[in-house]
Every structure is written in structure tokens, then in C-alpha cells.
Design an enzyme around this catalytic site. Structure first.
Site, short mmCIF file in Angstrom:
data_model
loop_
_atom_site.label_atom_id
_atom_site.label_comp_id
_atom_site.label_asym_id
_atom_site.label_seq_id
_atom_site.Cartn_x
_atom_site.Cartn_y
_atom_site.Cartn_z
N ALA A 1 0.84 -1.20 0.00
CA ALA A 1 0.00 0.00 0.00
C ALA A 1 0.87 1.25 0.00
O ALA A 1 0.63 2.20 -0.75
CB ALA A 1 -0.93 0.00 1.21
N ASP A 2 1.89 1.27 0.85
CA ASP A 2 2.83 2.39 0.88
C ASP A 2 3.54 2.56 -0.46
O ASP A 2 3.65 3.67 -0.99
CB ASP A 2 3.88 2.16 1.95
CG ASP A 2 3.40 2.56 3.35
OD1 ASP A 2 2.64 3.52 3.45
OD2 ASP A 2 3.80 1.89 4.31
N LEU A 3 4.04 1.46 -0.98
CA LEU A 3 4.83 1.54 -2.21
C LEU A 3 3.97 1.96 -3.40
O LEU A 3 4.40 2.78 -4.23
CB LEU A 3 5.50 0.19 -2.48
CG LEU A 3 6.54 -0.21 -1.42
CD1 LEU A 3 6.95 -1.66 -1.59
CD2 LEU A 3 7.75 0.70 -1.50
N GLY B 1 3.33 5.63 -3.21
CA GLY B 1 4.49 6.36 -3.69
C GLY B 1 4.59 6.37 -5.20
O GLY B 1 4.89 7.40 -5.81
#
Length: 385
Positions: A171-173, A176
Site C-alpha cells: 500500500a505504501d509503495l 508512492g
């Protein structure tokens, strides 16, 4: 070697992973990235481990993963002096990246209106957990929470009763990646309009944005997809199979590939249960059992060679040490060497893009906290002159 974004300056106010990953991607494209960190401790990911490396075992490999090609300057955003310095940096930047909770940047005196008053051409990337508005817009968000809330965990794992998180902080990646993509689009639009704009994404948006056929299974088909283990939700045979000495993966995505697999494994491709993908999927458990009975005759390498000769997509399941020692990985520029001020020469996972026209960037190591303060201040003074 400046890269395609060699004339772009990015002010990175973000921390943890989603925002730093977006900034790192822009740095991989040649942008000058100035990372602002709190003087006490810096980016919180500097404390995330294990593993920690270095003579004092105090350097986080987590931080190293998201901060190459950046300069670090230590600034306390809550101090008058710190805010004044950030204002100066904003005036000289093209992009600002932040992933504070909704309203925090406003309280620090850097609302969107104020930022564009300082620099009308500034592109602002704002990454939140669940969106900047809406009934739950202010919720804090971390990767695993978003994986669950955005439905990804319900699609991952051995069955619908055992939801699993994706092993990477996906989710973070993805947030980004989407954020960097939005920034580049906004920079392109600025060439026409002369003005910057705000690009917003969130962990929720990033995961929902890659539901793809799982999403349309529900929105159009009225079916709620569930976890199917290591096998595809719509195609058979497509997944991981046991053989004599472990597991391999086979992806027969059309009838022609299926007939090659069937011939290799002595299975009748014209059996009514297996003639088309619709029938194969309806009888998937039976098909998997029949295939694994045949695959048990030989080991993985033997089958992979045979499948390659037939032109059927297949592969091993590698551990990360195997991935980074694999010559194919290295041939694609997916491992880069940098000189770290403490660790010396180290290898980092490399960027996923390659440019054939000489737009490569000479990568630099993730910085120590505040190591570039004097360099950044000197650059800033020169720009202001």
C-alpha cells in the site's frame, strides 16, 4: 548524468515509506531531492529494524531502501527559524512532498494557499492514509491497516477464512508510485499553465486503484472475490504446483498453452472437464491434483527446462538472496552500487525504469541525518542571488 528530471528540485517533507518512495523515484529520474528531517532522530524509519547494520549497528536497512539520491537537512518545522528556512526552500523548489495527517501542515503554517503564495509554480504531492476529505479523511493510515481496509487482505492467503497481508508494504509503495506518476503529470501540465497544483493520493486509493479484474468482478459481475491461495482467480491452470523436489509455477493463459502442458503431463486436453478455461476453472481442484500427480515424477529443474522448450510460461519461486544473485536481475539494472559514508560500497535495490537515450543517473547513498545541511544552505543562497 542529470536524468530526465535533472532541472527539477524536490522538497521532501515526508517520512516512513510512501512519501519517501515517491521522492526516491523522482530522484532516480535525476531530480535534486532535499529531504527535511527533524533534528532529533530524523525520519522515523531510521529506527525501524532489524536488520540494523554498521559498526554501531544503528543504520536501518529499512531507511536505506527508500532514500537513495537525496540530501538531508535537519530542520525543526515547529521553530520560527525552521519555518523561515522551509519558506526559502519552497520558493526555490518545483515539488513539495508531504504525508502528514490531514491538517498538520496547515497548523505548521504551510497550507496549500500559503505554499502557492510563496511559489505559484509549486507542485504539491500530498499522501494520506484514507484521503484528505470524506467521512474518514482524517484517519491515520499504515500499510497493513490499508491492506485490510482496501480489501487486499481478503484476496490474499490460502482461503477466504485466512486473510493474509502481502509480504511487501504494497500500500505504501503503490501510493508512492502513484504519487510520483501524478507529480510528473502535474509538472507537464505546468508547462502549459505556468502554475503548480496539488496532487493527492492515499494508501486506500493506491490499493483500490489496483483491484483491476477483482474490482469489476464485483462492480459489474456482482461476485465478491475471495482468496484463492497460489492460484489465479480467473485462469486455470495458473499457479504454483508441487513437483518431486519442491514447487514451481505454471501459467497456461490460453488453450494453446494448455494443450502443450497437457501433452507434457499425459493429460487428455480434450477431456470435457478441461477443454476450455471455463471448464478448467470449474474443475480446478481436480485439475491441480491430476497435474501434481504427474509433476511428482520429476524435479523442478527438469520440468522448467521442458516447459521452456515448449514456450509455456513457468518459473521457480526464488528467495530474495537468489533474486539478487540472479544474473537476469543484475542485467536489468535492478541492483545499484553506491558509496555510503559509513558502510562503504554497498548494493541497493535499483530503480525499475531504464532509459536507452543516455538519461541514466549516477546514484548516491541514502544520507546520514543532516549530513548535507551546509551544502543545501550554500545552494539555497546561490539560487536566491
Amino acid at each position: 548524468m542529470r536524468g530526465p528530471l535533472g532541472d527539477i528540485v524536490v522538497l521532501d517533507l515526508s517520512r516512513a515509506l510512501a512519501g519517501p518512495h515517491a521522492a526516491q523515484m523522482l530522484g532516480d529520474l535525476g531530480a535534486k531531492v532535499i529531504k527535511v528531517e527533524h533534528p532529533r532522530g530524523g525520519d522515523e524509519s531510521r529506527g525501524w529494524g532489524p536488520p540494523f547494520v554498521g559498526p554501531d549497528h544503528d543504520i536501518s536497512t529499512y531507511f536505506l531502501a527508500a532514500n537513495r539520491n537525496k540530501q538531508s537537512i535537519a530542520i525543526d518545522l515547529k521553530s520560527d527559524e525552521g519555518r523561515q528556512l522551509v519558506e526559502r526552500l519552497v520558493r526555490q523548489s518545483d515539488v513539495l512532498i508531504e504525508n502528514f495527517r490531514t491538517g498538520v501542515l496547515d497548523r505548521l503554517g504551510f497550507s496549500v494557499e500559503r505554499l502557492h503564495e510563496l511559489n505559484p509554480r509549486l507542485v504539491i504531492l500530498s499522501i494520506t492514509g484514507f484521503g484528505h476529505d470524506g467521512p474518514e479523511g482524517g484517519r491515520p493510515g499504515y500499510d497493513q491497516i490499508a491492506q485490510g481496509e482496501a480489501g487486499l487482505m481478503s484476496l490474499t492467503g490460502p482461503s477466504k477464512d485466512e486473510p493474509y497481508r502481502v509480504g511487501a508494504s504494497i500500500a505504501d509503495l503503490l501510493a508512492g508510485i502513484h504519487g510520483a506518476y501524478g507529480v510528473v503529470a502535474a509538472l507537464y501540465a505546468r508547462e502549459r499553465t505556468g502554475r503548480g497544483e496539488v496532487v493527492r493520493t492515499s494508501l486506500l486509493a493506491a490499493v483500490t486503484g489496483v483491484h483491476s479484474y477483482h474490482g469489476t468482478a464485483w462492480t459489474v459481475g456482482g461476485t465478491v472475490p475471495v482468496a484463492g491461495g497460489n492460484h489465479h482467480a480467473s485462469i486455470a491452470p495458473y499457479g504454483a504446483f508441487r513437483c518431486a523436489d519442491g514447487m514451481l509455477q505454471i501459467a497456461a493463459a490460453n488453450d494453446g498453452q494448455w494443450r502443450k502442458v497437457a501433452a507434457l503431463l499425459d493429460i487428455d486436453p480434450d477431456d470435457a472437464k478441461y477443454a476450455t478455461n471455463r471448464e478448467r476453472f470449474a474443475h480446478r481442484d481436480e485439475l491441480i491434483a491430476e497435474m501434481e500427480k504427474a509433476l511428482a515424477r520429476h524435479g523442478r529443474d527438469s520440468w522448467l527446462t521442458a516447459l521452456a522448450d515448449l514456450g509455456v510460461p513457468a518459473g521457480a519461486i526464488r528467495t530474495l538472496d537468489e533474486v539478487y544473485s540472479w544474473e537476469q536481475t543484475r542485467s536489468q539494472g535492478l541492483v545499484v552500487e553506491v558509496e555510503h559514508p559509513v558502510l562503504g560500497r554497498i548494493e541497493l535495490p535499483g530503480p525499475p525504469l531504464r532509459f536507452e537515450g543516455g538519461s541514466a543517473v549516477e546514484h548516491t547513498a541514502p544520507p546520514a541525518l543532516g549530513q548535507d545541511g551546509e551544502v543545501v544552505l550554500s545552494w539555497l543562497a546561490e539560487r536566491e542571488r
